[in-house]
Design a protein around this motif. Sequence first.
Motif, PDB file in Angstrom:
ATOM      1  N   PRO A 225       0.586  -1.153  -0.098  1.00  0.00           N
ATOM      2  CA  PRO A 225      -0.115   0.160   0.028  1.00  0.00           C
ATOM      3  C   PRO A 225       0.758   1.439  -0.071  1.00  0.00           C
ATOM      4  N   VAL A 226       1.818   1.200   0.813  1.00  0.00           N
ATOM      5  CA  VAL A 226       2.752   2.493   0.642  1.00  0.00           C
ATOM      6  C   VAL A 226       3.179   2.890  -0.659  1.00  0.00           C
ATOM      7  N   ALA A 227       3.697   1.890  -1.375  1.00  0.00           N
ATOM      8  CA  ALA A 227       4.255   2.442  -2.737  1.00  0.00           C
ATOM      9  C   ALA A 227       3.282   2.624  -3.485  1.00  0.00           C
ATOM     10  N   VAL A 228       1.903   2.214  -3.344  1.00  0.00           N
ATOM     11  CA  VAL A 228       0.961   2.046  -4.366  1.00  0.00           C
ATOM     12  C   VAL A 228       0.557   3.596  -4.199  1.00  0.00           C
ATOM     13  N   ILE A 229       0.277   4.023  -2.905  1.00  0.00           N
ATOM     14  CA  ILE A 229      -0.394   5.301  -2.689  1.00  0.00           C
ATOM     15  C   ILE A 229       0.831   6.108  -3.149  1.00  0.00           C
ATOM     16  N   ALA A 230       1.856   6.122  -2.907  1.00  0.00           N
ATOM     17  CA  ALA A 230       2.937   6.923  -3.413  1.00  0.00           C
ATOM     18  C   ALA A 230       2.920   7.237  -4.633  1.00  0.00           C
ATOM     19  N   VAL A 231       2.816   6.126  -5.302  1.00  0.00           N
ATOM     20  CA  VAL A 231       2.941   6.301  -6.984  1.00  0.00           C
ATOM     21  C   VAL A 231       1.457   6.572  -7.641  1.00  0.00           C
ATOM     22  N   PHE A 232       0.446   6.121  -7.257  1.00  0.00           N
ATOM     23  CA  PHE A 232      -0.677   6.372  -7.441  1.00  0.00           C
ATOM     24  C   PHE A 232      -1.400   7.601  -7.442  1.00  0.00           C
ATOM     25  N   GLU A 233      -0.937   8.371  -6.323  1.00  0.00           N
ATOM     26  CA  GLU A 233      -1.340   9.535  -5.884  1.00  0.00           C
ATOM     27  C   GLU A 233      -0.869  10.521  -6.993  1.00  0.00           C
ATOM     28  N   GLU A 234       0.303  10.377  -7.304  1.00  0.00           N
ATOM     29  CA  GLU A 234       0.769  11.476  -8.611  1.00  0.00           C
ATOM     30  C   GLU A 234       0.092  11.123  -9.823  1.00  0.00           C
ATOM     31  N   VAL A 235      -0.460  10.099  -9.894  1.00  0.00           N
ATOM     32  CA  VAL A 235      -0.782   9.719 -11.388  1.00  0.00           C
ATOM     33  C   VAL A 235      -2.227  10.236 -11.939  1.00  0.00           C
ATOM     34  N   HIS A 236      -2.958  10.049 -10.856  1.00  0.00           N
ATOM     35  CA  HIS A 236      -4.418  10.572 -10.860  1.00  0.00           C
ATOM     36  C   HIS A 236      -5.175   9.651 -11.851  1.00  0.00           C
ATOM     37  N   VAL A 237      -5.349   8.474 -11.745  1.00  0.00           N
ATOM     38  CA  VAL A 237      -6.071   7.371 -12.458  1.00  0.00           C
ATOM     39  C   VAL A 237      -7.495   7.479 -12.008  1.00  0.00           C
ATOM     40  N   ASN A 238      -8.480   7.145 -12.667  1.00  0.00           N
ATOM     41  CA  ASN A 238      -9.921   7.287 -12.394  1.00  0.00           C
ATOM     42  C   ASN A 238     -10.043   6.571 -11.190  1.00  0.00           C
ATOM     43  N   GLU A 239     -10.887   6.850 -10.303  1.00  0.00           N
ATOM     44  CA  GLU A 239     -11.304   6.418  -9.023  1.00  0.00           C
ATOM     45  C   GLU A 239     -11.571   5.101  -8.735  1.00  0.00           C
ATOM     46  N   VAL A 240     -12.348   4.319  -9.857  1.00  0.00           N
ATOM     47  CA  VAL A 240     -12.359   2.987  -9.660  1.00  0.00           C
ATOM     48  C   VAL A 240     -10.998   2.209  -9.827  1.00  0.00           C
ATOM     49  N   LEU A 241     -10.664   2.657 -10.722  1.00  0.00           N
ATOM     50  CA  LEU A 241      -9.172   2.053 -10.914  1.00  0.00           C
ATOM     51  C   LEU A 241      -8.270   1.958  -9.610  1.00  0.00           C
ATOM     52  N   PHE A 242      -8.286   3.386  -9.134  1.00  0.00           N
ATOM     53  CA  PHE A 242      -7.542   3.483  -7.792  1.00  0.00           C
ATOM     54  C   PHE A 242      -8.017   2.748  -7.043  1.00  0.00           C
ATOM     55  N   ILE A 243      -9.245   2.615  -6.490  1.00  0.00           N
ATOM     56  CA  ILE A 243      -9.732   1.880  -5.194  1.00  0.00           C
ATOM     57  C   ILE A 243      -9.434   0.388  -5.632  1.00  0.00           C
ATOM     58  N   MET A 244      -9.471  -0.059  -6.638  1.00  0.00           N
ATOM     59  CA  MET A 244      -9.169  -1.572  -7.074  1.00  0.00           C
ATOM     60  C   MET A 244      -7.799  -1.705  -6.612  1.00  0.00           C
ATOM     61  N   VAL A 245      -6.899  -1.013  -7.128  1.00  0.00           N
ATOM     62  CA  VAL A 245      -5.401  -1.115  -6.907  1.00  0.00           C
ATOM     63  C   VAL A 245      -5.085  -1.018  -5.153  1.00  0.00           C
ATOM     64  N   PHE A 246      -5.688   0.221  -4.818  1.00  0.00           N
ATOM     65  CA  PHE A 246      -5.129   0.478  -3.291  1.00  0.00           C
ATOM     66  C   PHE A 246      -5.876  -0.352  -2.278  1.00  0.00           C
ATOM     67  N   GLY A 247      -7.235  -0.703  -2.781  1.00  0.00           N
ATOM     68  CA  GLY A 247      -7.766  -1.455  -1.858  1.00  0.00           C
ATOM     69  C   GLY A 247      -7.411  -2.895  -1.735  1.00  0.00           C
ATOM     70  N   GLU A 248      -7.007  -3.298  -2.770  1.00  0.00           N
ATOM     71  CA  GLU A 248      -6.300  -4.766  -2.929  1.00  0.00           C
ATOM     72  C   GLU A 248      -4.723  -4.662  -2.157  1.00  0.00           C
ATOM     73  N   SER A 249      -4.383  -3.542  -2.566  1.00  0.00           N
ATOM     74  CA  SER A 249      -2.931  -3.624  -1.654  1.00  0.00           C
ATOM     75  C   SER A 249      -3.249  -3.488  -0.246  1.00  0.00           C
ATOM     76  N   LEU A 250      -4.283  -2.726   0.269  1.00  0.00           N
ATOM     77  CA  LEU A 250      -4.547  -2.638   1.584  1.00  0.00           C
ATOM     78  C   LEU A 250      -4.799  -4.181   2.465  1.00  0.00           C
ATOM     79  N   LEU A 251      -5.996  -4.769   1.686  1.00  0.00           N
ATOM     80  CA  LEU A 251      -6.494  -5.939   2.208  1.00  0.00           C
ATOM     81  C   LEU A 251      -5.302  -7.154   1.924  1.00  0.00           C
TER      82      LEU A 251
END
Lengths: 881, 188
Positions: free
Chosen positions: A231-257
């Motif tokens: 999650p740490v790496a994913v947030i750090a990278v994805f926060e700067e990329v600004h992909v759409n929110e569904v995609l973000f939540i999929m990757v981020f939620g996955e990384s968290l869980l």
Amino acid sequence: MAAMRRLALFVCVLLLVSGSPGLASETSDTEDNSPSSDDHGTSSDDHEISSNSTHNTTGDTGQEDSGHGDGHEGGPITTLPIVSWKWHHVTTPYLVAIWILVAWMCKLVIEANHHVTSVIPESALLICVGFLFGGIIWGADQKQTFSLTPTVFFFYLLPQIILDAGYFMPNKLFFSNLGGILIHAVIGTCWNAASVGLSLWGCHQGGAMGDIDIGLLQYLLFGSLIAAVDPVAVIAVFEEVHVNEVLFIMVFGESLLNDGVTVVLFNVFDAFVSLGGEKINAVEIIKGIISFFVVAFGGSLVGFVFGLLISLLTRCTKNIQIIEAGFIFVLGYLSYLTAEMLSLSAILSIAFCGICCQKYINANMDEKSVITVKYVMKVFANGSETIIFLFLGISAIDKTIWVWNTGFILLTVFFVFVYRCIGVFFLTWIQNKFRLVPLEVMDRIIMSYGGLRGAVAYGLAMMLDENKIKEKNLMIGTTLIVVYFTVILQGITMKPLVTWLKVKRASANEITLIEKVQNKVFDHMLVAIEDISGQIGHNYMRDKWKHFEEKWMSWFLMKPSARKKHDLVFDVFHQLNLKDAMNYVAEGERRGSLEFIRNETAFIDFKKKFADEYSEAMPDITVDMSDSYAAHSSMRRDTVPSISLELHDQNTNGLRETEDINTHHLLQQHLYKGRKQHRHKYSRSHFTVNQDENEVQEIFQRTMRTRLESFKSTKMGVAPPKTITKHPKKDQQQKMPNGKSTDNGKYCHCDDDDFEFSGDDGASGYDPSAGSFPMRVTYRPGAGIENPVFMPDLDPMAPMQIPPWLAEAELDSSTVALSQRAQTGLPWTPSNLQRLAPLRISTRSTDSFMMADVPASQRQDEHLPPPPPPPPPSDDDRGHL
Amino acid sequence: MGSRASTLLREEEIEEIKKETGFSHSQITRLYSRFTSLDKGENGTLSREDFQRIPELAINPLGDRIINAFFPEGEDQVNFRGFMRTLAHFRPIEDNEKNKNSSASEPLNSRTNKLLFAFRLYDLDRDDKISRDELLQVLRMMVGVNISDEQLGSIADRTIQEADTNGDNSISFNEFIKVPPVDGEQDY
């Protein structure tokens, strides 16, 4: 740029100077595991960060004592030292603080170079800076004194990041995609672990790696630790990329869980490795699967319970607002530790703790505390994220961990990447059969490409037991390579890839009211249609949950006052208005008219604060309060017209004409609101009153502007007689303080020609009476108290209906009124006019006929000396009425 | 239940409905059984009372509005065709339909029609404009008693302000569809 480099260099030098003596003289036993003194209390929650990287300094190599004679424990002192050098005394906390400072300075330097961070993500840069530091330390010490140990990482650096992620989780988005997230987090991670482990083992059997001592189970163990997206790496990278929110939540939620999942898998395989291959039978495997579910769900449950606990606690922290924000951190951390203690998934626990409590604590706590929580959370999370990446870099510069095995390392990187892609594509392919809005190929590519590995994998690798796993160092090294490969290479290429593939970006969406309203309409609509068509779907479930939540959870976990306030549309409206007001103020400052604008902001703050106090003190509102408030509102009266004047001036030459008028309008509305809001808050418990209140209020609103004068009189003139005739004494006793506060407010504004604000003041008087007690419901709507025009006949009768004891009371209150007037020094009408008053303007002014009843001499007496401050609505008053 | 219902529904009727609404055969039979179970009078049409008997609708703030949407103007009965036509608004847009060019008549479940359906919920007087009053009524239904009228009034003002591009102080359908619907296209 050059300056930055110099600064960086300076930081390095500073570090060496401060670090080297410590390194030279550091002993392996200086560090005890207790989080000792906290010398950098940036927040109320010290213990979390204070011991933050205490053990960064320890290193894992137990160094022999280097005899240090300069210490304070030397021989008997011969003379009193004035100052002494006590480095050992402070070594550990000092180094911790220095490292935190250094890490944050690095971030500062990196962030200052925007053109670099726009190409290379910050996390990658931090790792590179870490290399640099690592090299310097290695050069100085010939060994790696500082490295990230699992204890520090899992106990002091990770929790706040996960808590932050949970706390700021967009709940609706998360839960509506929960199915997909879980599939990826559970099945995807298991797939990754198994496939990587098995493939490596296969290659090993095939002889691709030469001679290394790793068995099948150990490969699986390695696979499981390398499987999780971080999650740490994913947030750090994805926060700067600004992909759409569904995609973000999929990757981020996955990384968290899936962190939870990995840790569980890791523990299971670790146990298997300890057991040894021959002891593993079907029973053990089934036990492993069961423990997997127990650990995952148990962890979530612990988090949920702690979330409830936090919510409950913040319900009653009104009196200790200053530290209420701390509870979230302490309890959040405790949920982490508790889960860890029960050997459940700590990461899931703290994540769910954050998810569960966010709504309630935001509603329960004071606005300031909410902001405090948000900022402190960000400080912790961001700070430890920085430290983690820096140390990931530093840890690499250590000869002892590098056991190079080209086959193993390259194959691992390759498999990790490939199986991630395969897993994502396969799982999304299955999901797309059920999803309404399918994930597109682009999204899938980004999802698989976003499988960044990070510090969790490294931390787990460090936890491997050297006795059981001979090739531990190879695994650590490989893990580091994988981390660098994903964070640096994939991180850098992510942005171009997203642009190149034209992945739907997040729209910079402003919350607009109409959107909010619309969403609500759609929600209701869809639920209704589901009901009609008899289909139970997602919306149905959500609606049921919402009902349950509103009915029970909110009732249980929220302060009554917060419950009332909670309305989404209204929140948005409030936010928008606040923003407008702030924009407006900023605009004013920009244009140079600082003076009054400042007053204005101050006033907004004051108003808000006041509204809060006011609502809490409402039942026994004192005259003093409304008095001081009135003074302020008269001040405000002055400022607002000047704003409008100024605005109109600007309008003459400005293009922003309508906009400014709008903002002005909204600002005024905002100014009202503190009051109005507390009315809801306060009257929260009387639902029946509210219905009537709305009716009454409509009338009130309609007539307020034109008939303010008569409104004043009706409060005193009409209501008491009516209540007397209809109601037992009790009602009036309660009414009196309310009426009085109205009175005071309005007397202060006798000369108020800004009808909007007098209207407001009228409303303030109206507030308490409107919501103060349910009994009033019985007579209010019919009586039309707020609308005197409907009963012109009644008013002249009023004085005659007043029984003697009541007249006395009114006399009493009139003195209060007078004193108010005297204090504010307002002009008063000639007394001969007042003699006429009962006849002429009896419907218009309460005080006039009351004055008429008072003997003239008495009145003059009262005019002369400045009367004492008006008494609070005391028992004395109540006794009269 | 389902089999009994489908026997009452003639095959050609199903075909027509399928053509008109795009529902699949099984969906139609399922909805028909739902229709008959709602139809307490057993006369092949639904009245307002039939809808109002659905317990969940009673607690849906917009329930009555939505019920009204099922009835063509001036009528108080709706037959199965009409029922299906309204429900068709909520059929998700499928991939193959998306790519189809819209030379043919627009299907009921197009984005525009979905939005039109929502628009009609507001637009009581059918003048193709949401006036402040109409908006206020809907808002009042949704916010309950928490918010006073004047606040609601300013919310309505602000809402209209946001959406209103031509300055007539009301929201026309064209203005309405510019508002990005976040989950306007979800059902089933």
